[in-house]
Design a protein around this motif. Structure first.
Motif, PDB file in Angstrom:
ATOM      1  N   GLN A  38       0.866  -1.176   0.000  1.00  0.00           N
ATOM      2  CA  GLN A  38       0.000   0.000   0.000  1.00  0.00           C
ATOM      3  C   GLN A  38       0.900   1.223   0.000  1.00  0.00           C
ATOM      4  O   GLN A  38       1.869   1.286   0.760  1.00  0.00           O
ATOM      5  N   LEU A  39       0.605   2.174  -0.870  1.00  0.00           N
ATOM      6  CA  LEU A  39       1.436   3.365  -0.988  1.00  0.00           C
ATOM      7  C   LEU A  39       0.548   4.549  -1.322  1.00  0.00           C
ATOM      8  O   LEU A  39      -0.330   4.454  -2.173  1.00  0.00           O
ATOM      9  N   ALA A  40       0.777   5.629  -0.624  1.00  0.00           N
ATOM     10  CA  ALA A  40       0.029   6.868  -0.867  1.00  0.00           C
ATOM     11  C   ALA A  40       1.024   8.012  -0.928  1.00  0.00           C
ATOM     12  O   ALA A  40       2.119   7.938  -0.359  1.00  0.00           O
ATOM     13  N   VAL A  41       0.660   9.057  -1.616  1.00  0.00           N
ATOM     14  CA  VAL A  41       1.429  10.303  -1.592  1.00  0.00           C
ATOM     15  C   VAL A  41       0.577  11.305  -0.820  1.00  0.00           C
ATOM     16  O   VAL A  41      -0.636  11.398  -1.037  1.00  0.00           O
ATOM     17  N   ILE A  42       1.208  12.003   0.109  1.00  0.00           N
ATOM     18  CA  ILE A  42       0.492  12.951   0.962  1.00  0.00           C
ATOM     19  C   ILE A  42       1.185  14.300   0.864  1.00  0.00           C
ATOM     20  O   ILE A  42       2.367  14.421   1.157  1.00  0.00           O
ATOM     21  N   LYS A  43       0.437  15.301   0.440  1.00  0.00           N
ATOM     22  CA  LYS A  43       0.950  16.663   0.325  1.00  0.00           C
ATOM     23  C   LYS A  43       0.048  17.547   1.178  1.00  0.00           C
ATOM     24  O   LYS A  43      -1.145  17.667   0.897  1.00  0.00           O
TER      25      LYS A  43
END
Length: 138
Positions: A38-43
């Motif tokens: 599971q991988l997310a990008v958070i900005k």
């Protein structure tokens, strides 16, 4: 986000490449929830936060394949991405902030600059090389 599908079976997603420039405000899940990694990008803007939490142990172990992500922190790396039949399907140059995600198929990486630093993320548990990988010989 660039998605790379198998030429052997075009319905199978093998690899993904996410560029730092692709990040949009908030959280974006990069990988389907049905995958092992599971991988997310958070900005987020300064001052934003989350509710403190911890994760719950799950019972049992389902049949799994190791899935892997590389994130370039400094320098430059070339990702060589393989199809299901071990042929090269694509090559991608990764710069700081860029990442690859390998769900299926093979991969190799060549460091393009001295002092290149990457973070490697893999699903576990790791049970030794014999149960984890098969080398692709060209």
């Amino acid at each position: 986000m660039r998605k790379i599908y198998s030429k052997v079976d075009p319905n199978i997603l093998l690899h993904m490449v996410n560029r730092i420039a692709d990040a949009s405000e908030g959280r974006t899940d990069l990988v389907a929830e049905t995958e092992f990694i599971q991988l997310a990008v958070i900005k987020m803007e300064k001052g934003k936060t989350f509710i403190p939490h911890k994760h719950i142990w799950k019972d049992g172990e389902e049949k799994a394949i190791t899935q892997e992500s590389w994130l370039v922190v400094r320098g430059k790396a070339k990702a060589i991405l393989y199809d299901l039949d071990d042929t090269i399907i694509d090559t991608v140059i990764l710069n700081p902030g860029d990442c690859t995600i390998t769900l299926r198929g093979g991969h190799n990486y060549e460091f393009m600059e001295d002092d290149t630093v990457i973070y490697e993320h893999k699903t576990g548990p790791y049970k030794g090389r014999q149960k984890d990988k098969e080398f692709i010989l060209q």
